[in-house]
Scaffold this active site. Structure first.
Site, mmCIF file in Angstrom:
data_model
loop_
_atom_site.group_PDB
_atom_site.id
_atom_site.type_symbol
_atom_site.label_atom_id
_atom_site.label_comp_id
_atom_site.label_asym_id
_atom_site.label_seq_id
_atom_site.Cartn_x
_atom_site.Cartn_y
_atom_site.Cartn_z
ATOM 1 N N LEU A 242 -21.917 -2.037 36.673
ATOM 2 C CA LEU A 242 -22.959 -1.489 35.820
ATOM 3 C C LEU A 242 -23.033 -2.144 34.446
ATOM 4 O O LEU A 242 -23.893 -1.786 33.643
ATOM 5 C CB LEU A 242 -22.735 0.021 35.642
ATOM 6 C CG LEU A 242 -22.990 0.890 36.878
ATOM 7 C CD1 LEU A 242 -22.583 2.328 36.600
ATOM 8 C CD2 LEU A 242 -24.453 0.829 37.279
ATOM 9 N N ARG A 243 -22.115 -3.078 34.172
ATOM 10 C CA ARG A 243 -22.099 -3.657 32.830
ATOM 11 C C ARG A 243 -23.401 -4.401 32.531
ATOM 12 O O ARG A 243 -23.919 -4.346 31.419
ATOM 13 C CB ARG A 243 -20.900 -4.579 32.676
ATOM 14 C CG ARG A 243 -20.743 -5.123 31.259
ATOM 15 C CD ARG A 243 -19.440 -5.870 31.073
ATOM 16 N NE ARG A 243 -18.305 -4.963 30.964
ATOM 17 C CZ ARG A 243 -17.323 -4.899 31.858
ATOM 18 N NH1 ARG A 243 -17.355 -5.661 32.933
ATOM 19 N NH2 ARG A 243 -16.323 -4.071 31.695
ATOM 20 N N ALA A 244 -23.948 -5.102 33.512
ATOM 21 C CA ALA A 244 -25.197 -5.835 33.291
ATOM 22 C C ALA A 244 -26.325 -4.880 32.926
ATOM 23 O O ALA A 244 -27.106 -5.146 32.003
ATOM 24 C CB ALA A 244 -25.566 -6.642 34.532
#
Length: 631
Positions: A242-244
């Site tokens: 989910l970092r992107a």
């Protein structure tokens, strides 16, 4: 007195890098900027110039490549402990960078545990020292900028993903731009240039305007619909985790805030997407190092068609407060031309490079999960990283008592603590040898895989060349995680040469191994001795050498060529260098010269006439790990 810094806005070009740094200045929680590119492309100049734009007298801290964990996060104050017996902390570079810029050149060569610490603190804004009996916390909010030259090796994918933004940065090849860059530098250095251009007062005005814009900017509100667009876009390019998604939203909010808008829109998302996603689309080293612009543009267009329409009234052409875009620099384009970076710079092979089919072998699939053992059986290959090994470098894991025969470094903090404790109980006691503690450090073990390939004119030469190049690329598939490097030595004609110097970078390998020339005699001994030189020259780099000979065992050129080759193999064995021989003999009846060579090396000999590069990579990876881990 602080040394004057070259103005950020006076750097010619590099608009993507300028934009990324401005976004990070607005919201350091984005998580750092990685500048990937060649030397001399203004990476350090931009980093220093950004510090000059931050509020107050913002510090600029340059992290040395050889910095220790103590130097980075802080450690016990030895002088205070020895003089008063009280525990105190000596702040590290993270504390020194608070409120400014922390710059790490060649971050790909920095120890992984230090990169982890840098990224953790850059996001949290808080440094925690919990070690050596110390419990201390302090603020550490800074802009983290890392730079690297991909030819010197890559960051592990786990670390690469943790950088919020990434920019491919190159020096301009336009002579007009280069000349303008030179003129600006000369003027800054006080040298007259007989041509029209910016004067120091103009530069100061531009710097002050940009500084004011950054100080006033605040991240905009992110509508719920925009988070859905960000997630769709991240999935479209294959980003994992989910970092992107999160960084897309934060960067879009920072971009809108720079433009003076209160609410971010999908137009803002489009403007910053290439900075967030280009380095997150890679699945294995055979993919381009960054996502080509046309593929990213297609993904954005597809996402915008599929997603809900943005409900925000703001746009780049009709902003409520009259701002059309974030503050621009140099040529007025806040993000630079999307076509300014060529396909070759994005990892595609150069047009007209020719090459052989060797580059395609194994490039479209990962090695299988099985491998041949020396006795010919098939078993599961050992996957993942190598184990941690004790050594004189790396993370401090414990301290041990003094040993007169040991060569370990002294554990200063542990030694000081013992002295302080004894002085508390025995007033005035001198330092005793029993107080001395040695440091035990731990670092990930890696290997140097040296491929030695026969490129002479004997039967099957082209097949051997294809096997060698494909295998070298295959071995680099998980070199990130295993800390391995790969080298390739060819022998043919009159001598041997190092075609691929030790590297962990697929980009380097693809550029250097586009083709291997074949033909001539077979100086096998020269190839083995060349491999020995490579192994010896790199042993102090913390990687165990392992030699892979790809040959049918033939040696020509002199009357005693094969005996000389056996002698060279013995030199490798006596030097303690392990290896394997891949027997490429195709002639009938068989001579089994490769088996004799393997005996001289004290190494296994495996049939390789029909072995594909992907399978060969797995075989070598498995055998080398078994052999080196057993030592």
């Amino acid at each position: 007195m602080t040394e004057p810094r070259f103005p950020f806005a006076s750097v010619v070009g590099q608009d993507d890098a300028k934009l990324a740094l401005q976004l990070l200045a607005v919201d350091p929680g984005i998580g750092g900027v990685l500048l990937r590119g060649e030397k001399g492309s203004a990476k350090t100049t931009l980093a220093r110039g950004l510090a000059d734009l931050l509020p107050g007298d913002a510090p600029f801290v340059d992290l040395p490549l050889g910095a220790t964990e103590d130097r980075l996060i802080g450690t016990i104050d030895v002088a205070t402990v020895l003089t008063s017996g009280e525990t105190a902390v000596t702040p590290g570079l993270l504390a020194a960078a608070h409120g400014g810029v922390l710059y790490v050149d060649e971050i790909n060569l920095l120890a992984d545990h230090l990169v982890d610490t840098l990224l953790d603190v850059s996001v949290s804004g808080r440094n925690r020292i919990e070690r050596d009996g110390i419990s201390h916390h302090h603020d550490a909010r800074f802009v983290l900028i890392g730079s690297m030259n991909p030819e010197e090796g890559e960051l592990r994918p786990q670390l690469l993903d943790r950088f919020g933004l990434s920019v491919q940065i190159t020096a301009s090849v336009d002579p007009i731009d280069r000349a303008e860059a030179v003129r600006r530098r000369l003027r800054f250095d006080g040298i007259d240039v007989d041509s029209p251009g910016e004067r120091r007062t103009e530069l100061d005005t531009e710097r002050d305007d940009l500084r004011a814009a950054l100080a006033a900017a605040r991240p905009a509100t992110v509508p719920s619909e925009l988070t859905e667009v960000a997630s769709r876009l991240a999935l479209a390019v294959g980003a994992q985790g989910l970092r992107a998604d999160l960084v897309l939203c934060r960067a879009a909010a920072a971009y809108a805030g720079l433009a003076g808008r209160a609410v971010a829109s999908d137009d803002d998302l489009r403007e910053i997407a290439h900075l967030v996603l280009a380095h997150r689309s890679r699945r294995n080293p055979f993919d381009p190092p960054v996502l080509p612009p046309d593929q990213l543009a297609d993904a954005i267009d597809d996402t915008r068609r599929d997603a809900l329409p943005s409900k925000t009234p703001d746009s780049h052409h009709d902003a409520p407060d009259g701002h059309d875009s974030p503050p621009t620099t140099d040529d007025g384009d806040p993000r630079g031309s999307e076509t300014s970076v060529s396909d070759e710079e994005h990892g595609a092979p150069p047009a007209g490079s020719g090459g052989t089919s060797s580059m395609a072998i194994g490039a479209d699939r990962r090695p299988p999960s099985t491998a041949l053992t020396p006795n010919g059986h098939v078993r599961e290959a050992t996957a993942g990283r190598r184990a941690m090994a004790e050594g004189t470098a790396g993370r401090l894991v414990r301290d041990v008592p003094f040993d007169a025969h040991a060569t370990r470094p002294i554990a200063v903090v542990a030694t000081v603590r013992r002295v302080a404790e004894r002085r508390t109980s025995q007033s005035g006691a001198d330092v005793d040898i029993d107080d001395v503690r040695y440091a035990v450090r731990e670092q990930r073990a890696g290997s140097l895989l040296i491929l030695v390939v026969d490129t002479s004119g004997s039967m099957g030469a082209d097949d051997r060349a294809r096997l060698a190049t494909g295998t070298a690329l295959g071995l680099l598939t998980d070199a990130y995680e295993r800390r391995d490097h790969v080298a390739l030595v060819r022998f043919g004609g009159d001598d041997a040469e190092v075609v691929l110097a030790p590297t962990g970078s697929v980009e380097v390998a693809r550029n250097r191994l586009t083709s291997l020339e074949t033909g001539g005699a077979t100086p096998l001994a020269a190839g083995l001795r060349c491999a020995l030189e490579v192994a010896r020259s790199r042993r102090d780099h913390g990687r165990s050498p392992f030699v892979v000979v790809i040959s049918d065992g033939r040696a020509t050129g002199t009357p005693h060529a094969f005996d000389d080759a056996l002698s060279a193999a013995g030199e490798l064995r006596r030097a303690g260098i392990a290896g394997v021989v891949l027997d490429c003999e195709q002639a009938m009846p068989r001579l089994d010269l490769a088996a004799r060579l393997a005996d001289a090396l004290d190494a296994p000999c495996l049939p390789a006439a029909d072995l594909e590069p992907a399978a060969a990579s797995t075989v070598i990876r498995t055998i080398s790990q078994d052999v080196l881990d057993a030592r």
